[in-house]
Structures are given as C-alpha cells and as structure tokens.
Write a protein that holds these residues in place. Structure first.
Motif, PDB file in Angstrom:
ATOM      1  N   UNK A 115       0.838  -1.199   0.000  1.00 52.21           N
ATOM      2  CA  UNK A 115       0.000   0.000   0.000  1.00 52.21           C
ATOM      3  C   UNK A 115       0.872   1.247   0.000  1.00 52.21           C
ATOM      4  N   UNK A 116       1.943   1.227   0.782  1.00 52.39           N
ATOM      5  CA  UNK A 116       2.884   2.353   0.840  1.00 52.39           C
ATOM      6  C   UNK A 116       3.525   2.604  -0.529  1.00 52.39           C
ATOM      7  N   UNK A 117       3.985   1.546  -1.171  1.00 52.79           N
ATOM      8  CA  UNK A 117       4.676   1.691  -2.454  1.00 52.79           C
ATOM      9  C   UNK A 117       3.748   2.282  -3.512  1.00 52.79           C
ATOM     10  N   UNK A 118       2.524   1.744  -3.629  1.00 54.01           N
ATOM     11  CA  UNK A 118       1.608   2.237  -4.662  1.00 54.01           C
ATOM     12  C   UNK A 118       1.188   3.683  -4.386  1.00 54.01           C
ATOM     13  N   UNK A 119       0.990   4.031  -3.118  1.00 55.57           N
ATOM     14  CA  UNK A 119       0.610   5.400  -2.777  1.00 55.57           C
ATOM     15  C   UNK A 119       1.768   6.362  -3.017  1.00 55.57           C
ATOM     16  N   UNK A 120       2.979   5.930  -2.697  1.00 56.86           N
ATOM     17  CA  UNK A 120       4.159   6.759  -2.954  1.00 56.86           C
ATOM     18  C   UNK A 120       4.326   7.014  -4.447  1.00 56.86           C
ATOM     19  N   UNK A 121       4.193   5.976  -5.260  1.00 55.51           N
ATOM     20  CA  UNK A 121       4.337   6.142  -6.706  1.00 55.51           C
ATOM     21  C   UNK A 121       3.268   7.074  -7.265  1.00 55.51           C
ATOM     22  N   UNK A 122       2.046   6.975  -6.740  1.00 52.25           N
ATOM     23  CA  UNK A 122       0.983   7.881  -7.182  1.00 52.25           C
ATOM     24  C   UNK A 122       1.310   9.321  -6.777  1.00 52.25           C
ATOM     25  N   UNK A 123       1.810   9.499  -5.563  1.00 48.16           N
ATOM     26  CA  UNK A 123       2.088  10.842  -5.047  1.00 48.16           C
ATOM     27  C   UNK A 123       3.174  11.549  -5.845  1.00 48.16           C
ATOM     28  N   UNK A 124       4.182  10.801  -6.271  1.00 47.48           N
ATOM     29  CA  UNK A 124       5.269  11.425  -7.045  1.00 47.48           C
ATOM     30  C   UNK A 124       4.972  11.439  -8.536  1.00 47.48           C
ATOM     31  N   UNK A 125       3.773  10.945  -8.910  1.00 42.46           N
ATOM     32  CA  UNK A 125       3.355  10.995 -10.306  1.00 42.46           C
ATOM     33  C   UNK A 125       3.938   9.912 -11.182  1.00 42.46           C
ATOM     34  N   UNK A 126       4.456   8.845 -10.573  1.00 41.10           N
ATOM     35  CA  UNK A 126       5.094   7.793 -11.361  1.00 41.10           C
ATOM     36  C   UNK A 126       4.113   6.705 -11.776  1.00 41.10           C
ATOM     37  N   UNK A 127       2.912   6.733 -11.179  1.00 43.67           N
ATOM     38  CA  UNK A 127       1.976   5.641 -11.471  1.00 43.67           C
ATOM     39  C   UNK A 127       0.569   6.061 -11.100  1.00 43.67           C
ATOM     40  N   UNK A 128      -0.408   5.626 -11.914  1.00 45.91           N
ATOM     41  CA  UNK A 128      -1.803   5.870 -11.585  1.00 45.91           C
ATOM     42  C   UNK A 128      -2.240   4.887 -10.496  1.00 45.91           C
ATOM     43  N   UNK A 129      -3.172   5.323  -9.664  1.00 44.67           N
ATOM     44  CA  UNK A 129      -3.675   4.470  -8.595  1.00 44.67           C
ATOM     45  C   UNK A 129      -4.716   3.521  -9.172  1.00 44.67           C
ATOM     46  N   UNK A 130      -4.481   2.224  -9.034  1.00 42.77           N
ATOM     47  CA  UNK A 130      -5.408   1.225  -9.558  1.00 42.77           C
ATOM     48  C   UNK A 130      -6.517   0.981  -8.553  1.00 42.77           C
ATOM     49  N   UNK A 131      -7.767   0.893  -9.058  1.00 41.70           N
ATOM     50  CA  UNK A 131      -8.889   0.681  -8.152  1.00 41.70           C
ATOM     51  C   UNK A 131      -8.853  -0.721  -7.571  1.00 41.70           C
ATOM     52  N   UNK A 132      -9.552  -0.901  -6.442  1.00 41.02           N
ATOM     53  CA  UNK A 132      -9.593  -2.216  -5.809  1.00 41.02           C
ATOM     54  C   UNK A 132     -10.312  -3.227  -6.688  1.00 41.02           C
ATOM     55  N   UNK A 133     -11.307  -2.785  -7.459  1.00 38.75           N
ATOM     56  CA  UNK A 133     -12.018  -3.712  -8.348  1.00 38.75           C
ATOM     57  C   UNK A 133     -11.089  -4.235  -9.439  1.00 38.75           C
ATOM     58  N   UNK A 134     -10.304  -3.336 -10.033  1.00 39.15           N
ATOM     59  CA  UNK A 134      -9.358  -3.757 -11.076  1.00 39.15           C
ATOM     60  C   UNK A 134      -8.339  -4.742 -10.510  1.00 39.15           C
ATOM     61  N   UNK A 135      -7.817  -4.446  -9.324  1.00 35.02           N
ATOM     62  CA  UNK A 135      -6.845  -5.346  -8.705  1.00 35.02           C
ATOM     63  C   UNK A 135      -7.462  -6.712  -8.440  1.00 35.02           C
ATOM     64  N   UNK A 136      -8.676  -6.699  -7.894  1.00 36.05           N
ATOM     65  CA  UNK A 136      -9.334  -7.946  -7.529  1.00 36.05           C
ATOM     66  C   UNK A 136      -9.579  -8.821  -8.750  1.00 36.05           C
ATOM     67  N   UNK A 137     -10.095  -8.233  -9.814  1.00 36.70           N
ATOM     68  CA  UNK A 137     -10.381  -9.007 -11.020  1.00 36.70           C
ATOM     69  C   UNK A 137      -9.092  -9.488 -11.686  1.00 36.70           C
TER      70      UNK A 137
END
Length: 276
Positions: A115-137
């Motif tokens: 959770x920390x890694x994905x949020x950090x990447x989103x915060x610095x603009x390196x990655x879009x935040x993937x929704x929980x539905x997309x991850x689950x599927x």
C-alpha cells in the motif's frame, strides 16, 4: 550491545511509536474519505471509486492535498515498520508474543508495504492508482488461469475472507477484544468502545461480502464476479433495502475512521510490550 538489541531498542523508540500513531491516524482519514465517497454514491452523486484509490485521488484534487498525501505516505510507512517490528518482537498488548499474532502482524506489514509503495508512486506521479475492483479481477484472473487448481484456490480464499469477516464482527460485538489494546479510561472509554463496535462491524461486513463475491468467482470460474471494496459497497445499494444499506455501511466506515483516530491516541503500540 549486539545488533538484535539495537534493533529492539529502535523498534521500541519514541520515533517508532510516533510513526505507528501517525499511520493509525492516516488509516482513519482514508476510511473517513471512503465512507464519504460511498455516501455520495448512495445519493447518486459519487463519481470516484469508494476505496483507497478514490480516497487518495480525492485528496490529490484538494488545495493542500499533496501535503496530506505525503503525511499518508509517511503514515503507511510507519504502519508497515510497526507491524514488521511486532512480527519480530511480539505484538503490543496482551498475548502479543503468541506466534499467531506475530504471523498476523507480518501479514499486515507486507500488506502495508504494498500500500505504501503504490501510494508513494501515485504521489510522485510515477503511477496511476489502480482501483480495488481492477486489482481484484486481475489477481483473480491470474490465479484462475496461471496457477494449477487456481479456481479452487480462489474459492478457498473467498471462504477464508468470509470467515475473517465473521470473526472480525464476532470479536467486535461479542468479545470486544480491541479494547484490550487501548489505555483510554472513564467515560471516553465507553464512547470509544461504541465507536469500535460500530466501525469494526461495518468493516467486517465489507470484508465478508467481498469474500462472498470472490468465492462466487471461483465457483463460476469467472474473475469478473470478484469485487474490490468499491464494487462490494456498490452492491449494497442493489439490495431490497435500496441505497439505505449502503448509507448505513458508509456511516460505519466513517465511524471506523473516527475510531482509528482514537487508536492513534490511546492504542498500545510498543512492540514487545506484550504481557500474558
């Protein structure tokens, strides 16, 4: 002083407990935002996903939101380090030395690292935040098609998640185990207990219902049947109770966010401080 002792002292230091409390407060803010988004969905005005990705995106769009995002990143790092320290030295609170609790802390630590890694990447603009539905599927589809017996593993995972939800609700309503880890006293303790019972039960309901969808995905061999937090919450609005069940669950999640703030103030967070 050997390395193990130095590590233990670092884990029990004031900066570590401060990080843990910051993380609990950050978790509370995210749950409040998820609950608010779910309320907006219930009343037909919600456009974002009612999950952590929607909460993070909501913050990012607000004036000064980037400051809060960085505080959440620090908080998630704190939660991860705290849980890993509990896995190494024992969870804070009664019986925290037990292998089962240490293993649970390890699992939570790994979760918060991701959770920390994905949020950090989103915060610095390196990655879009993937929704929980997309991850689950996505994860469900990979498990079904790439892992031998993956369909049955998905079914088992769904049943385990249902069991986790039932266990969380039972511990919140019948056992009130969460109160053993809090140092709050007097009238405030009664208030915090009610907040915890309500918020933890709402969270348990979401977990359990997500488990039902995951189990159904395994039975039907269809990964699209799996739902993340957002999809699970939206399904509550399709019941005979209409949007009002979603409203109730959303308010429960907001309550859990407030309870998390209480944990940030009163929870025992020193790893290795585990009598009994």
């Amino acid at each position: 002083m050997d390395a193990q002792q130095e590590t233990r002292e670092a884990a029990q230091s004031r900066w570590m407990t401060g990080l843990a409390r910051t993380g609990l407060a950050a978790r509370g803010l995210l749950y409040v935002l998820v609950g608010i988004i779910a309320l907006q969905i219930a009343f037909g005005s919600g456009e974002k996903e009612a999950d952590s990705s929607g909460a993070v995106q909501t913050l990012a769009e607000k004036p000064g939101g980037i400051v809060l995002l960085w505080l959440i990143v620090v908080g998630l790092a704190g939660l991860a380090l705290w849980r890993l320290a509990e896995a190494a030295f024992g969870a804070a609170g009664p019986g925290g030395h037990k292998p089962s609790k240490r293993l649970l802390s390890l699992g939570r630590g790994v979760f918060y690292i991701g959770f920390f890694v994905t949020t950090l990447l989103f915060t610095i603009g390196a990655r879009e935040k993937e929704s929980s539905d997309e991850k689950s599927k996505d994860l469900t589809g990979r498990a079904m098609h790439d892992v031998p017996g993956g369909r049955w593993l998905v079914l088992l995972a769904g049943l385990v998640l249902v069991g986790v939800g039932i266990g969380m609700a039972w511990r919140a309503l019948a056992k009130k185990k969460f109160m053993e880890k809090l140092t709050v006293t007097g009238h405030a303790r009664e208030v915090v207990e009610k907040l915890g019972m309500t918020g933890r039960t709402a969270r348990a309901l979401v977990y359990g219902t997500a488990g039902v969808f995951l189990a159904y995905a395994g039975i039907s061999f269809d990964p699209d049947k799996a739902e993340g937090v957002d999809g699970t919450l939206r399904e509550f609005a399709t019941t005979p109770a209409g949007p009002w069940l979603l409203v109730a669950v959303a308010l429960g999640l907001v309550t859990f966010g407030v309870y998390s703030a209480c944990e940030a103030k009163w929870r025992q967070v020193t790893p290795g401080n585990n009598p009994g």
